[in-house]
Design an enzyme around this catalytic site. Structure first.
Site, mmCIF file in Angstrom:
data_model
loop_
_atom_site.group_PDB
_atom_site.id
_atom_site.type_symbol
_atom_site.label_atom_id
_atom_site.label_comp_id
_atom_site.label_asym_id
_atom_site.label_seq_id
_atom_site.Cartn_x
_atom_site.Cartn_y
_atom_site.Cartn_z
ATOM 1 N N SER A 176 58.852 39.614 68.448
ATOM 2 C CA SER A 176 57.740 40.489 68.799
ATOM 3 C C SER A 176 56.823 40.670 67.597
ATOM 4 O O SER A 176 57.300 40.873 66.480
ATOM 5 C CB SER A 176 58.264 41.857 69.237
ATOM 6 O OG SER A 176 57.220 42.806 69.269
ATOM 7 N N GLU A 247 66.002 39.602 80.544
ATOM 8 C CA GLU A 247 66.590 40.937 80.410
ATOM 9 C C GLU A 247 65.407 41.879 80.312
ATOM 10 O O GLU A 247 64.703 41.910 79.298
ATOM 11 C CB GLU A 247 67.490 41.005 79.172
ATOM 12 C CG GLU A 247 68.449 42.181 79.194
ATOM 13 C CD GLU A 247 67.841 43.449 78.641
ATOM 14 O OE1 GLU A 247 67.415 44.296 79.464
ATOM 15 O OE2 GLU A 247 67.773 43.597 77.424
ATOM 16 N N GLY A 249 63.217 45.651 81.946
ATOM 17 C CA GLY A 249 63.262 47.097 81.821
ATOM 18 C C GLY A 249 64.199 47.757 82.806
ATOM 19 O O GLY A 249 64.771 47.127 83.691
ATOM 20 N N LYS A 455 67.557 43.353 90.836
ATOM 21 C CA LYS A 455 66.196 43.637 91.287
ATOM 22 C C LYS A 455 65.205 43.258 90.178
ATOM 23 O O LYS A 455 65.321 42.153 89.625
ATOM 24 C CB LYS A 455 66.067 45.100 91.742
ATOM 25 C CG LYS A 455 66.972 45.414 92.942
ATOM 26 C CD LYS A 455 66.673 46.743 93.598
ATOM 27 C CE LYS A 455 67.226 47.913 92.877
ATOM 28 N NZ LYS A 455 67.158 49.173 93.644
#
Length: 483
Positions: A176, A247, A249, A455
């Protein structure tokens, strides 16, 4: 001695200097420049991927014993340099030092846990009868693009690095831009233990990410981050049918059952809510409390939360640090402002250690919200900040329905001395992970618990043998015996 002032790209185990460098400022002391990180481009991505592909041709043939031996050396180096790395990470992402230090211990354990599981995992299975035999073997995939976030960069990087390298793959990392320094230093030192090109690092923004996720030599993308970015990555991967691991939130519910001892469980719950100032994908993000205990739970929680000491991550008195950057700060303050203009009640708590420096960082007080509607924004969103809503309920059936009424499904937790009841409810929760009477994972969980969500909280898993399986292809060999 680790030098953190200027971070370059890393290709074929060599620093690559670029024309542009991004300034990194301390989110807890914005007037302090921590260092500078190189900005790469699509050309650099191509160089790094080709280096990884070239290294893969020989690395895949390296014995499992040698691969695992090098990973253990990487864990040893991380362990030795943990305090220095933790200081750098805290200065760039704002986390309190103890949290950054603990993160590196988790990273060391993740590598060693992978090594311990790998030998039995990679053993080929074979079945035979009088007509022939079938051997199912596990082969590496190729070049893996690994994109890691800012909130826990060391552990989240090592959870990709260890299984990918154990399997015989090579890697191109994109850290990041908000926390690239500590993890890049670690990757450079670890890369030096491995053959040239096995580990590469390219920094940059969206253009670098796009070049990496669309490169024809990248065989799989392992991404940890937000759902919106994951959708772009998935679209990019579709062009060449790349495999993906996400992976993402969470909006993790905690369910306090009516027989739980509030005084006993509150410290653990609060730790699960406010660790890293709430900036954790599997942090507790909403708490369901029995209607009869609602008022007392709220009062006691406020008393506990008010004990937080908010300050700079390297202040030894701090128990609560700033948010990572302006974007996240504005998002969370926007949520707070909208709560204040609703019928809900929000209480901002904690003690400011250095009020004079408050506006020189992205500081927020931890906040507890009550009298919220079950579908209010703060309940259904991923706040990723230090604001926690309390929602009352009356029956087990009602709370299960409310807990599942979301598109997220990462973690969850149930609190009750009645383990049979807690287990029954846990099995009804739509999540990749559920803990009972605790938050997060114990050592056993870190090693054996597949980490990931259902989900819109992810695709695939990290950790355990299931995590190793993310980085292999199955190759079935079938011999027909002659008669």
């Amino acid at each position: 001695m680790i030098e953190a002032s200027r971070i370059h790209l890393l290709i074929r185990n060599e620093d690559v200097v670029t024309e542009q460098y991004t300034e990194v400022r301390d989110p807890g002391r914005l007037t302090d420049v921590v260092g500078f990180v190189a900005k790469g481009n699509a050309g650099h991505v191509d160089q790094a991927v080709r280096a990884a592909d070239e290294a893969y041709q020989s690395w895949r043939k390296t014995s499992l014993h040698e691969r695992l031996s090098l990973l253990l050396k990487a864990a040893e180096w991380l362990e030795q340099e943990a305090s220095v790395l933790a200081t750098i990470v805290s200065r760039e992402n704002g986390m309190v030092y103890s949290t950054s230090r603990a993160e590196i211990t988790l990273a060391v354990n993740a590598i060693r846990g992978t090594v311990e599981l790998a030998e039995s995992f990679f053993r080929a299975s074979r079945v035979e009868d009088e007509h022939g035999w079938v051997s199912v073997e596990k082969q590496p995939i190729g070049v893996i693009a690994a994109i890691v976030p800012w909130n826990a960069p060391i552990i989240l990087t090592m959870q990709k690095l260890a299984p990918a390298l154990a399997a015989g793959n090579t890697l191109v990392f994109k850290p990041s831009p908000f926390a690239a320094m500590g993890v890049s230093i670690a990757l450079k030192q670890i890369a030096a233990l491995f053959p040239s090109g096995v580990i590469n690092v390219v920094h940059g923004d969206g253009d670098v990410g796009a070049a990496l996720t669309t490169h024809f030599l990248v065989r799989k993308i392992s991404f940890t981050g937000g759902g919106a970015t994951a959708k772009h990555v998935m679209k990019a991967a579709a062009e060449s049918l790349k495999n993906v691991h996400f992976e993402l939130g969470g909006n993790d519910p905690t369910i306090v059952l009516d027989d739980a001892n509030v005084d006993d469980i509150l410290p653990k719950i609060i730790g699960g809510v406010f660790r890293r100032s709430g900036q954790v994908c599997f942090a507790i993000k909403r708490i369901y409390v029995p209607h009869a205990k609602y008022d007392s739970f709220f009062r006691k929680m406020c008393e506990w939360v008010d004990e937080f000491k908010i300050g700079h991550g390297l202040d030894e008195n701090s128990t609560f640090g700033p948010l990572i950057n302006r974007q996240q700060f504005q998002y969370v303050t926007g949520l707070i402002d909208r709560i204040k203009h609703s019928p809900a009640k929000i209480v901002e708590l904690g003690k400011k250690l250095d009020p004079g420096n408050w506006n020189n960082g992205y500081y927020l007080q931890p906040a507890v919200v009550r009298d919220v509607e079950p579908d209010q924004e703060i309940v259904v969103c991923e706040q990723f900040g230090p604001v926690i809503p309390l929602i009352p309920y009356r029956t087990d059936e009602e709370v299960i329905r409310m807990a599942n009424q979301t598109e997220y499904g990462l973690g969850s937790s149930i609190w009750s001395p009645d383990l049979e009841r807690a287990l029954r409810i846990a099995r009804e929760i739509e999540a990749g992970m559920t803990t009972i009477n605790g938050y997060g994972q114990l050592h056993l969980g870190h090693k054996y618990m597949p980490f990931g969500g259902v989900k819109q909280s992810g695709i695939g898993r990290e950790n355990s043998e299931v995590g190793l399986a993310e980085f292999i292809e199955y190759h079935a060999i079938h011999l027909h015996k002659t008669t």
